[in-house]
Write a protein that holds these residues in place. Structure first.
Motif, PDB file in Angstrom:
ATOM      1  N   SER A 496     -12.510   2.975  10.628  1.00  0.00           N
ATOM      2  CA  SER A 496     -12.854   1.596  10.958  1.00  0.00           C
ATOM      3  C   SER A 496     -12.090   1.166  12.205  1.00  0.00           C
ATOM      4  O   SER A 496     -10.883   1.394  12.320  1.00  0.00           O
ATOM      5  CB  SER A 496     -12.518   0.668   9.794  1.00  0.00           C
ATOM      6  OG  SER A 496     -12.698  -0.678  10.169  1.00  0.00           O
ATOM      7  N   ASP A 509     -15.183  -3.124   7.038  1.00  0.00           N
ATOM      8  CA  ASP A 509     -16.340  -2.235   7.079  1.00  0.00           C
ATOM      9  C   ASP A 509     -17.249  -2.490   8.272  1.00  0.00           C
ATOM     10  O   ASP A 509     -18.224  -1.760   8.468  1.00  0.00           O
ATOM     11  CB  ASP A 509     -17.160  -2.386   5.796  1.00  0.00           C
ATOM     12  CG  ASP A 509     -16.526  -1.673   4.618  1.00  0.00           C
ATOM     13  OD1 ASP A 509     -15.989  -0.579   4.833  1.00  0.00           O
ATOM     14  OD2 ASP A 509     -16.539  -2.216   3.501  1.00  0.00           O
ATOM     15  N   ASN A 597     -17.098   3.055   2.167  1.00  0.00           N
ATOM     16  CA  ASN A 597     -18.182   2.325   2.811  1.00  0.00           C
ATOM     17  C   ASN A 597     -19.494   2.654   2.113  1.00  0.00           C
ATOM     18  O   ASN A 597     -19.964   3.794   2.177  1.00  0.00           O
ATOM     19  CB  ASN A 597     -18.277   2.702   4.296  1.00  0.00           C
ATOM     20  CG  ASN A 597     -19.361   1.924   5.016  1.00  0.00           C
ATOM     21  OD1 ASN A 597     -20.531   2.279   4.986  1.00  0.00           O
ATOM     22  ND2 ASN A 597     -18.960   0.832   5.667  1.00  0.00           N
TER      23      ASN A 597
END
Length: 670
Positions: A496, A509, A597
């Motif tokens: 990320s 996310d 995720n």
């Protein structure tokens, strides 16, 4: 509901007494060695010597995808306790989410790349997916059934059923189905699995031709809730109101993921010459040709009715259209031709030629400003290879080489191993590995209705190159020790790029992207396991040390991982039942645990917070009655008195609270 569960268990236990053949006996020598032997007359056999008319448990053969043969094991051991889960394998290096089958974070890794082609991706959802090499085949004298039952969380149950039988002594068939549904303690986390498998195993009367194959259809579905919305206020605070986990607020409520796969597999071989034996030199030689065929299609789908937001900010960024319906597809067809030479002294040498056709694709073509993201990666791969196996007295040798001569995705693979049996109590083994191939397809190409989750890295990412060496020493006195050192170039990972402010808002996310680490990454794993026994008591201890030498923190694992089980074993009720009861402690040191995720179905690297350093204490009572093993477990018992609500399986995704679960594994024979 609980009364119905206990009634169901009671009926199954009583049925197990009635279904076992009356001539079957259970031989129990002592509390540490449980061996079950069946005595029956073989069907169609005439009366003769007693030993000629018996069927033992060792006659029920299990053949792995690699061709290794074992036999059915109905004992009750601490190893069976570790494997009594929906994955049906030891989950020592895995960390389960709060609901079963939801996702599994990694507490340890294996960098070896034994798959010649890249996988589709969505690896967080593949823990329960049965690959081609994990399918078992059977050779049994009489029909055999195995049922595994286990309670889940709230509504739903888990059942894994297997039936295998032979129509003739040379043809064996099996049918298996795994089905479960679990609502979960938190809202919007329901999981469902359906896995159907059927196999056959055939050999001609003269043993010159054999074939085996299987079909597998697997459907793994889960609701996705995005994790905790207010973890400090509602979870970590320990407020009594939120001990009812269904009251906790989650990030979203209308998302689902699905992994669906269908596979058809055939493996057959014809011996060109009849096996001949030289009586002077005691040698037998065999020359054979073989063929393997595999066709598999699978897809991963993420769907959501609305655009998820936190305080008005989109969780995954802006979208092209709503509702969300992302779907990545992979179709692979493989044909392998082989020629084998086998000699009882020289060993077995096999040459192979593999022909792969692959198609990884999406349903649309994306044109963004001056960038075009294609909707598929397809092509053909041809690989040449060889394998070698030999057993020279106490020395066992294995080798494998595969080399891609055409195509863009495959590379090279080299495996070599040796094991030496020093004596009945000690064994040493060592292996080396080398491989080179591109990372999984979803690193190279991905399309989504979320604008931030679209990329084309094909031609930009290099092949991952791995070299590893391992050594092990197995001793009944000192325990089992193993050490493995791996080095990887171009390690590929998701990470990320969210800022600290975005992380504090729960928006980590929003910018998950694939990256590649060019500098060499060095990984060391050392594990020791030993079971200490004193009378009817035993302590099974496992300790694992891990160290990663890297320029950037792209591979995160706990430095220390340990599991210890202290338990008591004894025969009771005049040896009509055997029990094992004890406590298991699992612990791992704090580290930057990977985040999850759901859009990608992947875990990604994060460096915002450390998690871990909390104990997982389970208390179990297991019993064996004939061929039925009964399991009771109080999971994560220490949450009853602990006031620290810091147990996570991934950032924002808690591990499960205290729960009592039970079930059984039941084998019966016709």
């Amino acid at each position: 509901m609980k009364q119905l569960q206990f009634l169901f268990l009671f009926l199954l236990v009583n049925l197990s007494f009635s279904q076992i053949d009356s001539t079957a006996t259970n031989k129990v020598t002592d509390s540490t060695q449980k061996d079950t032997t069946f005595f029956k007359k073989r069907p169609g056999k005439k009366k003769g010597k007693p030993d000629e008319n018996k069927i033992s448990i060792e006659d029920y053969k299990i053949i792995s995808g690699a061709g290794d043969t074992t036999y059915l094991d109905t004992t009750l051991t601490i190893r069976k306790e570790y494997k009594y889960n929906v994955l049906r394998r030891d989950d020592f290096e895995l960390m389960s989410f709060s609901n079963v089958g939801q996702a599994y974070n990694s507490l340890g890794v294996d960098l070896d790349q034994n798959d010649v082609l890249p996988n589709m991706g969505a690896m967080a959802k593949h823990a329960g997916y049965i690959e081609e090499g994990q399918i078992n085949y059977f050779r049994v004298p009489t029909p055999m059934t195995e049922l595994m039952f286990k309670t889940t969380f709230e509504q739903g149950q888990f059942l894994d059923a297997l039936l295998t039988f032979n129509t003739t002594p040379r043809l064996n068939v099996s049918v298996a189905y795994t089905g479960f549904r679990s609502l979960g303690k938190y809202i919007y986390e329901q999981t469902e699995w359906g896995r159907f498998r059927t196999t056959f195993n055939y050999r001609t009367a003269n043993n010159r031709y054999w074939m085996r194959g299987h079909m597998a259809v697997q459907d793994l579905q889960a609701e996705e809730n995005g994790g905790l919305l207010q973890k400090e206020l509602q979870f970590e605070s320990g407020e009594e109101e939120f001990l009812d986990r269904s009251r906790i607020d989650l990030v979203f409520s209308d998302a689902n993921s699905r992994l669906l796969g269908r596979r058809y597999f055939l493996d057959h071989q014809f011996n060109l010459v009849r096996p001949r034996k030289d009586s002077l030199k005691n040698r037998s030689t065999l020359l054979a040709i073989g063929h393997k065929f595999q066709y598999e299609s699978r897809y991963f789908q993420y769907s959501q009715n609305s655009v998820p937001t936190i305080d008005g900010e989109p969780v995954f960024g802006t979208v092209f259209e709503s509702p969300i319906d992302d779907r990545s597809n992979l179709k692979v067809m493989r044909n392998q031709l082989s020629a084998s030479f086998s000699n009882s002294v020289l060993g077995n040498l096999t040459g192979t030629a593999d022909f792969y056709n692959y198609n990884y694709f999406f349903s649309s073509l994306l044109i963004r400003e001056d960038e075009v993201i294609p909707n598929k990666l397809e092509g053909n791969e041809i690989l040449l290879g060889a394998t070698y196996k030999n057993q020279i007295g106490p020395l066992s040798l294995n080798g494998q080489v595969r080399y891609g001569i055409t195509g863009d995705f495959s590379g090279t693979l080299v495996n070599a191993s040796a094991a030496y049996q020093l004596n009945d109590n000690n064994r040493i083994h060592a292996s080396i590995h080398g491989s080179s191939r591109l990372p999984n397809f979803n690193f190279l190409l991905f399309q989504s209705d979320f604008q931030n989750f679209n990329w084309n890295k094909f031609g930009e990412f290099e092949k991952q190159r791995t070299q590893s060496i391992s050594f092990g020493f197995d001793s009944k006195f000192f325990g089992d020790f193993s050490a493995k050192y791996s080095a990887m170039e171009n390690y590929t990972y998701f990470k990320s790029e969210a800022t600290t402010d975005q992380f504090d808002l729960g928006l980590q996310d929003v910018l998950v992207q694939p990256f590649q680490e060019a500098p060499t990454l060095n990984y060391l794993k050392v594990r020791w396991n030993k079971e200490f026994k004193w009378r009817k008591w035993a302590l099974d201890a496992t300790v694992q040390y891990q160290n990663v030498n890297q320029e950037n923190n792209v591979l995160n694992v706990p430095e220390l991982l340990t599991r210890n089980s202290l338990y008591f074993s004894s025969d009771v009720f005049k040896k009509a039942m055997f029990i094992q009861t004890g406590v298991t402690l699992k612990y791992f040191s704090a580290y930057n645990m990977n985040a999850y995720n759901p859009v990608l179905g992947e875990f990604y690297v994060q460096d915002f917070e450390e998690l871990g350093a909390y104990p997982l204490i389970d208390v179990f009572i297991n019993a064996k009655v004939r061929q039925t093993r009964i399991y009771f477990k109080a999971e994560h018992l220490n949450t009853i008195w602990s006031t620290d609500y810091n147990y996570y399986a991934a950032p924002n995704y808690p591990y499960r609270d205290f729960v009592i679960r039970f079930g059984l594994v039941w084998n019966f024979f016709s």
